[in-house]
Design a protein around this motif. Structure first.
Motif, short mmCIF file in Angstrom:
data_model
loop_
_atom_site.label_atom_id
_atom_site.label_comp_id
_atom_site.label_asym_id
_atom_site.label_seq_id
_atom_site.Cartn_x
_atom_site.Cartn_y
_atom_site.Cartn_z
N LEU A 190 -9.39 1.16 -9.89
CA LEU A 190 -9.91 -0.22 -9.94
C LEU A 190 -8.91 -1.15 -10.63
CD1 LEU A 190 -13.67 0.46 -10.79
CD2 LEU A 190 -12.83 -0.76 -8.78
N GLU A 191 -8.26 -0.65 -11.67
CA GLU A 191 -7.25 -1.46 -12.39
C GLU A 191 -6.04 -1.73 -11.52
OE1 GLU A 191 -7.91 -1.32 -17.00
OE2 GLU A 191 -6.28 -2.26 -15.88
N THR A 192 -5.51 -0.63 -10.97
CA THR A 192 -4.22 -0.72 -10.30
C THR A 192 -4.32 -1.33 -8.90
OG1 THR A 192 -3.79 1.34 -11.43
CG2 THR A 192 -2.13 0.63 -9.86
N ARG A 193 -5.35 -0.94 -8.15
CA ARG A 193 -5.42 -1.38 -6.75
C ARG A 193 -6.22 -2.66 -6.57
NH1 ARG A 193 -1.31 1.59 -4.85
NH2 ARG A 193 -1.58 3.78 -5.40
N CYS A 194 -7.14 -2.93 -7.51
CA CYS A 194 -7.99 -4.11 -7.32
C CYS A 194 -7.75 -5.16 -8.41
CB CYS A 194 -9.47 -3.73 -7.32
SG CYS A 194 -9.85 -2.47 -6.12
N PHE A 251 -22.54 4.74 -0.70
CA PHE A 251 -21.99 6.10 -0.71
C PHE A 251 -20.62 6.10 -0.05
CE2 PHE A 251 -22.60 7.11 3.78
CZ PHE A 251 -23.69 6.32 4.15
N GLY A 252 -19.73 6.94 -0.54
CA GLY A 252 -18.39 7.04 0.03
C GLY A 252 -17.41 7.53 -1.02
N GLU A 253 -16.34 8.16 -0.54
CA GLU A 253 -15.34 8.69 -1.47
C GLU A 253 -14.19 7.70 -1.57
OE1 GLU A 253 -14.11 12.65 -0.42
OE2 GLU A 253 -12.41 12.57 -1.82
N ILE A 254 -13.59 7.60 -2.76
CA ILE A 254 -12.48 6.68 -2.96
C ILE A 254 -11.21 7.47 -3.21
CG2 ILE A 254 -11.58 4.86 -4.46
CD1 ILE A 254 -14.48 4.01 -4.97
N GLY A 255 -10.14 7.12 -2.51
CA GLY A 255 -8.85 7.80 -2.69
C GLY A 255 -7.99 7.06 -3.70
N LEU A 256 -6.86 7.65 -4.04
CA LEU A 256 -6.01 7.08 -5.08
C LEU A 256 -5.39 5.74 -4.70
CD1 LEU A 256 -4.15 10.09 -6.71
CD2 LEU A 256 -6.03 8.72 -7.60
N SER A 257 -5.24 5.47 -3.41
CA SER A 257 -4.68 4.18 -3.05
C SER A 257 -5.78 3.15 -2.85
CB SER A 257 -3.83 4.31 -1.79
OG SER A 257 -4.64 4.77 -0.73
N GLY A 258 -7.01 3.53 -3.19
CA GLY A 258 -8.12 2.59 -3.06
C GLY A 258 -8.75 2.62 -1.68
N GLU A 259 -8.28 3.55 -0.84
CA GLU A 259 -8.85 3.64 0.51
C GLU A 259 -10.21 4.35 0.42
OE1 GLU A 259 -6.83 5.83 -0.66
OE2 GLU A 259 -7.00 7.77 0.34
N GLY A 307 -13.43 -1.10 4.34
CA GLY A 307 -12.17 -0.42 4.63
C GLY A 307 -11.45 -0.01 3.36
N HIS A 308 -11.53 -0.86 2.34
CA HIS A 308 -10.76 -0.64 1.12
C HIS A 308 -11.62 -1.01 -0.08
CE1 HIS A 308 -7.50 -1.18 -1.87
NE2 HIS A 308 -6.90 -0.26 -1.15
N LEU A 309 -11.24 -0.48 -1.23
CA LEU A 309 -12.01 -0.74 -2.45
C LEU A 309 -12.08 -2.24 -2.76
CD1 LEU A 309 -13.54 0.70 -4.64
CD2 LEU A 309 -11.43 1.04 -5.89
N THR A 310 -11.06 -2.99 -2.37
CA THR A 310 -11.09 -4.44 -2.63
C THR A 310 -12.25 -5.11 -1.90
OG1 THR A 310 -9.38 -4.55 -0.95
CG2 THR A 310 -8.67 -4.87 -3.22
N ASP A 311 -12.64 -4.54 -0.74
CA ASP A 311 -13.79 -5.08 -0.02
C ASP A 311 -15.05 -4.93 -0.86
OD1 ASP A 311 -12.00 -5.34 2.02
OD2 ASP A 311 -12.67 -3.54 3.07
#
Ligand code: TYD
Ligand code: MG
Length: 475
Positions: A342-346, A394-402, A449-453
């Motif tokens: 959350l810090e790094t990607r968003c 629900f959903g899994e979050i990857g290290l790049s925020g995907e 699509g991405h954590l930013t969404d």
């Protein structure tokens, strides 16, 4: 008589050594080696009988007709679900759990239910007196149930008495740690005793044909106390878990030779014993307050069963240098990872806060699918804006925020719709992915699509959200 040799058995992993050592070489645990005297009749020290080898064993093909095992339903549906449809005659079930969690209560209720269904049930307690069991029975309203009770710990007496009940359908031993096999030189509860007692009882179950239920205590590390060898000897291992501060209990299948594991049965501890909870989501969400920031509903899965739970996050300013991360009911390593993403990607500033995360109701969630709900709760706490109360995540979050798809989306969506939720936020399906997703008509699917969404969706509704959001379903 041959002099029996001493050997040392690890109480954690069951490995056998000729010499004592402070640390088990097999599993690395400290202070777990206990002395036992090898007995040729026991599986650990089993010797090949001198005259074996005269009978040829017969090999058969994999194909062939073998009927499914017969089942005796306990009539407690939550129990039967975990067993895979009921008790299998001549099978052995080990029920483990913390002291005081309700094992004896559960087994007394199951025994009474079977007794009332016309089966012969023998209930042997090594922990409580007859009076204590009767008192519990009265409290549970079971006094009239036909049940044969005994308070005993001497294995020899128990085995010879069992032989005079050829029609017994179920024998309950509460608990295996209190059983005492004569001729074994160690204290009740030691690995050697537990193993010897279990071995003899299991043999009786297999020859006489009754189902055997053993209660086993759990150590503070969470393993079944004493030998893990016990887990190998039995057909079914169930864990009875829950938080003593909360009223609900979960019966979890860990091993099952006759059915699926990972099934759960949900019970509520009431003043009159354990009540079945047919709709656990409703129970876990019962105390949810709308309009509070830092809360998100996770559409989770326990075994084959969808369960909705509330994830709560609280951020508090950390004046000192190193902020606290405190987690109840989830993996703390996973929380650290999510905070970093959350810090790094968003670009969210979380480093100056103490973070507290809690799975409401005391449930333990182990699915990575909870990532999205945890992230939503964190974002909501940071922005101090409640998440949409009609939405599940629900959903899994990857290290790049995907965001990544998780298993059994349809089951989760169905459960959310059943409980009146109108929207579900989940990872976007990849084009050409595995088939179409059946979305209940009353539910709107918000695909991210991405954590930013999620940052836009979690707290702001989807109206002006980032371009990556796709909404389907409900208009
Ligand atoms: P118990 O079955 O004795 O636990 P275990 O065998 O796993 O050690 O359960 C004991 C707890 O359950 C005790 O703290 C009181 C509670 N309880 C109830 O709340 N309601 C009931 O009707 C009963 C029988 C027990
Ligand atoms: Mg008990």
């Amino acid at each position: 008589m041959a002099k029996s040799a001493a050997q040392f058995v690890c109480s954690a992993c069951g490995s056998v050594f000729p010499k004592w050592a402070g640390r088990c070489e097999a599993c690395g645990e400290w202070n777990t080696l206990e002395q036992e005297v090898a007995r040729p009749a026991l599986p650990g020290g089993m010797k090949v009988a001198p005259k074996s080898g005269r009978h040829k064993i017969e090999f058969v093909g994999l194909e062939g007709k073998s009927p499914p095992p017969p089942r005796i339903p306990t009539t407690i549906a939550e129990f039967d679900r975990v067993l895979g449809g009921g008790l299998v005659p001549a099978s052995v079930v080990l029920v483990g759990g913390d002291p005081g969690i309700g094992k004896s209560t559960l087994l007394l209720q199951a025994s009474a239910a079977l007794g009332r269904a016309g089966k012969q049930v023998l209930y042997i307690s090594g922990e409580e007196s007859i009076d204590q069991i009767r008192m519990r029975g009265a409290r549970l309203g079971l006094s009239s149930a036909p049940l044969a009770l005994a308070a005993a710990t001497q294995l020899g007496d128990i085995l010879s008495s069992l032989a005079s009940y050829p029609d017994a359908a179920l024998v309950v031993i509460d608990s295996i740690q209190t059983m005492w096999a004569e001729g074994v030189d160690s204290a009740p509860g030691s690995v050697t005793q537990v193993r010897a007692a279990a071995f003899e009882l299991i043999r009786a179950a297999k020859t006489q044909g009754f189902a055997l239920m053993l209660v086993g205590h759990v150590t503070k590390e969470g393993a079944l106390a004493g030998p893990r060898v016990l887990e190998h000897m039995v057909d079914v291992v169930l864990h009875f878990e829950g938080d003593r501060g909360h009223q609900f209990r979960i019966l979890r299948g860990v091993k099952n030779r006759f059915g699926a594991t990972d099934e759960i049965g949900v019970f509520e501890m009431t003043g009159a014993g354990l009540a079945e909870v047919a709709n656990p989501s409703a129970l876990f969400l019962a105390e949810r307050r709308g309009n509070v920031s830092g809360s998100a509903v996770f559409a989770g899965l326990e075994g084959s069963r969808p369960v909705l739970v509330e994830i709560q996050a609280l951020l508090a300013p950390a004046p000192g240098g190193s902020p606290r991360r405190s987690v109840i009911g989830w993996d703390s390593g996973r929380l650290s990872m999510l905070l970093a993403v959350l810090e790094t990607r968003c670009g969210l500033k979380l480093a100056m806060y103490d973070v507290y995360l809690n799975v409401a109701g005391g449930l333990r969630v182990s699915e990575p699918a909870a990532d999205l709900a945890v992230a939503a709760a964190l974002i909501s706490a940071l922005q101090d804006v409640p998440t949409d109360p009609s939405m599940v995540f629900f959903g899994e979050i990857g290290l790049s925020g995907e965001l990544r798809q998780v298993a059994q989306s349809e089951l989760r969506l169905k459960e959310a719709a059943k409980l009146g939720f109108a929207k579900a936020a989940s990872p976007r399906r990849v084009a050409g992915g595995a088939g179409r997703l059946a979305v209940p008509p009353t539910l709107g699917l918000v695909e991210l699509g991405h954590l930013t969404d999620l940052v836009a969706v979690a707290t702001g509704g989807v109206k002006g959200a980032a371009a990556g959001v796709r909404q389907t379903g409900q208009a």
